[in-house]
Design an enzyme around this catalytic site. Structure first.
Site, mmCIF file in Angstrom:
data_model
loop_
_atom_site.group_PDB
_atom_site.id
_atom_site.type_symbol
_atom_site.label_atom_id
_atom_site.label_comp_id
_atom_site.label_asym_id
_atom_site.label_seq_id
_atom_site.Cartn_x
_atom_site.Cartn_y
_atom_site.Cartn_z
ATOM 1 N N VAL A 79 -46.135 29.302 -6.458
ATOM 2 C CA VAL A 79 -45.663 28.464 -7.560
ATOM 3 C C VAL A 79 -44.553 29.242 -8.254
ATOM 4 O O VAL A 79 -44.808 30.226 -8.962
ATOM 5 C CB VAL A 79 -46.803 28.141 -8.548
ATOM 6 C CG1 VAL A 79 -46.260 27.344 -9.739
ATOM 7 C CG2 VAL A 79 -47.897 27.355 -7.846
ATOM 8 N N LYS B 87 -49.668 44.594 -13.372
ATOM 9 C CA LYS B 87 -48.590 45.535 -13.684
ATOM 10 C C LYS B 87 -48.106 45.375 -15.126
ATOM 11 O O LYS B 87 -47.711 46.359 -15.772
ATOM 12 C CB LYS B 87 -47.424 45.324 -12.714
ATOM 13 C CG LYS B 87 -47.726 45.692 -11.268
ATOM 14 C CD LYS B 87 -47.837 47.183 -11.085
ATOM 15 C CE LYS B 87 -47.776 47.565 -9.623
ATOM 16 N NZ LYS B 87 -47.803 49.027 -9.412
ATOM 17 N N THR C 289 -42.958 46.735 -11.272
ATOM 18 C CA THR C 289 -42.334 45.772 -10.378
ATOM 19 C C THR C 289 -41.408 44.858 -11.168
ATOM 20 O O THR C 289 -41.692 44.508 -12.320
ATOM 21 C CB THR C 289 -43.383 44.924 -9.645
ATOM 22 O OG1 THR C 289 -42.752 43.820 -8.983
ATOM 23 C CG2 THR C 289 -44.427 44.371 -10.606
ATOM 24 N N LEU D 48 -38.004 40.408 4.116
ATOM 25 C CA LEU D 48 -36.996 41.019 4.975
ATOM 26 C C LEU D 48 -37.620 41.548 6.270
ATOM 27 O O LEU D 48 -37.098 41.321 7.369
ATOM 28 C CB LEU D 48 -36.279 42.140 4.233
ATOM 29 C CG LEU D 48 -35.208 42.904 5.004
ATOM 30 C CD1 LEU D 48 -34.141 41.964 5.540
ATOM 31 C CD2 LEU D 48 -34.580 43.973 4.119
ATOM 32 N N ASN D 49 -38.752 42.238 6.148
ATOM 33 C CA ASN D 49 -39.424 42.736 7.348
ATOM 34 C C ASN D 49 -39.814 41.595 8.278
ATOM 35 O O ASN D 49 -39.683 41.688 9.501
ATOM 36 C CB ASN D 49 -40.665 43.535 6.966
ATOM 37 C CG ASN D 49 -40.338 44.906 6.408
ATOM 38 O OD1 ASN D 49 -39.183 45.301 6.360
ATOM 39 N ND2 ASN D 49 -41.355 45.629 5.985
ATOM 40 N N SER E 146 -48.121 36.295 -10.344
ATOM 41 C CA SER E 146 -49.378 36.417 -9.589
ATOM 42 C C SER E 146 -50.318 37.306 -10.390
ATOM 43 O O SER E 146 -49.904 37.984 -11.345
ATOM 44 C CB SER E 146 -49.134 37.028 -8.211
ATOM 45 O OG SER E 146 -48.849 38.418 -8.312
ATOM 46 N N TYR F 205 -51.547 39.985 -9.277
ATOM 47 C CA TYR F 205 -51.051 41.343 -9.038
ATOM 48 C C TYR F 205 -49.965 41.702 -10.048
ATOM 49 O O TYR F 205 -50.023 42.736 -10.707
ATOM 50 C CB TYR F 205 -50.509 41.477 -7.618
ATOM 51 C CG TYR F 205 -49.452 42.562 -7.496
ATOM 52 C CD1 TYR F 205 -49.800 43.904 -7.583
ATOM 53 C CD2 TYR F 205 -48.102 42.238 -7.347
ATOM 54 C CE1 TYR F 205 -48.828 44.899 -7.511
ATOM 55 C CE2 TYR F 205 -47.133 43.221 -7.280
ATOM 56 C CZ TYR F 205 -47.504 44.551 -7.357
ATOM 57 O OH TYR F 205 -46.537 45.525 -7.303
ATOM 58 N N HIS F 206 -48.948 40.840 -10.157
ATOM 59 C CA HIS F 206 -47.857 41.128 -11.089
ATOM 60 C C HIS F 206 -48.382 41.211 -12.529
ATOM 61 O O HIS F 206 -47.898 42.016 -13.331
ATOM 62 C CB HIS F 206 -46.778 40.055 -10.984
ATOM 63 C CG HIS F 206 -46.025 40.089 -9.694
ATOM 64 N ND1 HIS F 206 -46.211 39.154 -8.706
ATOM 65 C CD2 HIS F 206 -45.089 40.952 -9.221
ATOM 66 C CE1 HIS F 206 -45.418 39.440 -7.677
ATOM 67 N NE2 HIS F 206 -44.734 40.526 -7.971
ATOM 68 N N ASP G 143 -55.400 59.986 -2.602
ATOM 69 C CA ASP G 143 -55.562 58.632 -2.071
ATOM 70 C C ASP G 143 -57.041 58.350 -1.821
ATOM 71 O O ASP G 143 -57.815 59.275 -1.555
ATOM 72 C CB ASP G 143 -54.780 58.455 -0.767
ATOM 73 C CG ASP G 143 -54.255 57.040 -0.599
ATOM 74 O OD1 ASP G 143 -55.086 56.137 -0.369
ATOM 75 O OD2 ASP G 143 -53.035 56.823 -0.706
#
Length: 389
Positions: free
Chosen positions: A324, A185, A144, A239-240, A179, A181-182, A31
Site C-alpha cells: 500500500v 525504525k 532507513t 534491483l537484485n 510497514s 518494519y519501517h 550476531d
C-alpha cells in the site's frame, strides 16, 4: 579505534567489519544468526554461498593478518548486551542487528510483533548498556529512508525547522513509515534521540536507501569472505531481482506502475559511510542524522537501467502491487552530510556493468524462481479496501 559491529554476520554488517578492520580499526562482531534462520524459515538461500561466521573470521585473518573478535548472543538479552560492551570496551558501536525486511514484517501478526520486539527492545538494551558502561561511546545506528515515507515536501536530514502561528522550533522530521518494519525504525530513532537529549549520549542515525551490490574490495580477496546476495520477494531488493531475471531471460517484475521512487546506494559506499561516521563522531548529547543515499530512481527507471546494461533482450511485466503505497509522488532528498565528510559515490550503472551481472551469471544455478514472486499482501483478509494514493 575500537569498533563493535552488531549484526556482523549479515549482508552489510560483515563487509562493514572487514572495511573497518582493513582501515586499521580494532573490530569485534556480534550476531545471534537470526538472518540465517530466516533462510530456513522461508525456504530460500543467498544466491552467493556464504561461509559460517568463524570460517569467515579465520579467512580474514589468513588474508589480512588481522583478528576480528566474535560475540554470539541476542541484543534482546540485556545482560548479554551489557557484558559484551563492558568486555570489549568499544569507542563506537555500529548497529545493524535488526530484522530488516518490510515484507517479512507484514506476513502476519506473529511476524509484525517479532519484528518490533526484536528491533525496538534490542536497540533499547544497547542504549541502556551504553549509558551504564560508558556514555561516551558513539552509537552509529542504521535506520532507513523508509522512515520518512514519501512526503510532498523535501526530505531534510532528520530535522525540520517549523514555523507555526508566529513561533519557530526545530523538530524531528515527521515520519510516515510504510510497514511494521519501517515503523520499528521510527521507534528506534525516537528512543535514540531521547537518550541523547536526556542522558547526553552521542549518536548518528543513518537513514539508508536501498543498498545494491555484493562485492567490496575486502570481500573480493577470498571467496570465503563473500557476503549475501538476496533476490527473493521477502528479503531481496528490487534491483537484485531485476538482475537475476535479466540473466535468466525472464521478464522484470515491476510492481504497479513503476513510478514509485526510492533512494539507492552502492554497498561500497555504505561501508565507507560507516567509516566516515565512526571517525567523525557526533558530539555528546547530539542526535545527528544523515540520509545515506547517493541517487534516486523510480522502479521503472531501475528496470530501464538493468535492461540497458544487460547484453540481451529484456522484457518487463507489471504485477499488481502487493504494498500500500503512492504510485505517483514527490521525492526530493537532502543528502549532503556524508558527502561533506568525504564520501565519493559510485554510480549505479557502473556497478551493474562491473559486478552485478557477473555475480548473477556465476551463481544462476542457485536461483529459486518461485521465491521471486510476491506472496505477502499489505492488506490482510479483514482489511477494508482503501485508496493507495
Amino acid at each position: 579505534m575500537r569498533i563493535l559491529v552488531l549484526g556482523g554476520d549479515g549482508y552489510l554488517g560483515w563487509p562493514t567489519a572487514l572495511h573497518l578492520s582493513d582501515c586499521g580499526h580494532e573490530v569485534a562482531v556480534a550476531d545471534n544468526f537470526a538472518r540465517r534462520g530466516y533462510d530456513h524459515e522461508m525456504g530460500v538461500q543467498s544466491l552467493v554461498p556464504i561461509e559460517p561466521l568463524q570460517q569467515r573470521v579465520d579467512a580474514w585473518r589468513e588474508v589480512s593478518g588481522k583478528d576480528i573478535a566474535v560475540y554470539c548472543g541476542d541484543l534482546v538479552d540485556g545482560e548479554f548486551t551489557v557484558h559484551m560492551i563492558r568486555e570489549f570496551q568499544p569507542d563506537t558501536i555500529v548497529h545493524f542487528a535488526e530484522q530488516r525486511a518490510a515484507p517479512y514484517s507484514m506476513i502476519d501478526r506473529k511476524h509484525a510483533v517479532y519484528t518490533q520486539h526484536n528491533n525496538v527492545v534490542g536497540n533499547l538494551n544497547v542504549l541502556f548498556a551504553i549509558e551504564e558502561v560508558n556514555p561516551d561511546i558513539h552509537l552509529v545506528k542504521l535506520g532507513t529512508m523508509g522512515e520518512y515515507g514519501t512526503p510532498n515536501i523535501d526530505i531534510e536530514e532528520g530535522w525540520l525547522e517549523v514555523t507555526h502561528k508566529g513561533r519557530t522550533d526545530r523538530v524531528l522530521y515527521p515520519k510516515k513509515p510504510g510497514s511494521f518494519y519501517h515503523l520499528s525504525k521510527v521507534h528506534d530513532s525516537h528512543n535514540i534521540e531521547f537518550a541523547c537529549r536526556i542522558w547526553g549520549l552521542r549518536a548518528t542515525d543513518l537513514n539508508q536507501g536501498v543498498v545494491y551490490g555484493q562485492e567490496t574490495p575486502q570481500t573480493e580477496r577470498d571467496p570465503r569472505l563473500a557476503t549475501r546476495f538476496d533476490y527473493d520477494a521477502i528479503f531481496g531488493t528490487v534491483l537484485n531481482r531485476f538482475v537475476i531475471q535479466a540473466v535468466l531471460g525472464h521478464p522484470l517484475t515491476v510492481y504497479g506502475s513503476g513510478s514509485q521512487t526510492r533512494g539507492l546506494i552502492d554497498i561500497r559506499d555504505t561501508v565507507e559511510c560507516i567509516r566516515l561516521a565512526a571517525e567523525n563522531p557526533a558530539e555528546s548529547g547530539e542526535f545527528r542524522v544523515f540520509n545515506q543515499m547517493t541517487e534516486s530512481f523510480s522502479v521503472g527507471e531501475i528496470a530501464k537501467v538493468v535492461a540497458n546494461g544487460y547484453d540481451g533482450a529484456v522484457d518487463v511485466e507489471h504485477l499488481d502491487n502487493p504494498r500500500v503505497e503512492q504510485a505517483e509522488h514527490y521525492y526530493n532528498v537532502v543528502h549532503t552530510g556524508l558527502v561533506e565528510l568525504g564520501l565519493q559515490p559510485h554510480l549505479l550503472s557502473n556497478t551493474l556493468i562491473d559486478s552485478l551481472f557477473q555475480v548473477a551469471e556465476a551463481h544462476k544455478h542457485r536461483v529459486d524462481l518461485a521465491a521471486m514472486r510476491p506472496t505477502v499482501q499489505w492488506r490482510t483478509a479483514s482489511s477494508p479496501m482503501r485508496d493507495q494514493g
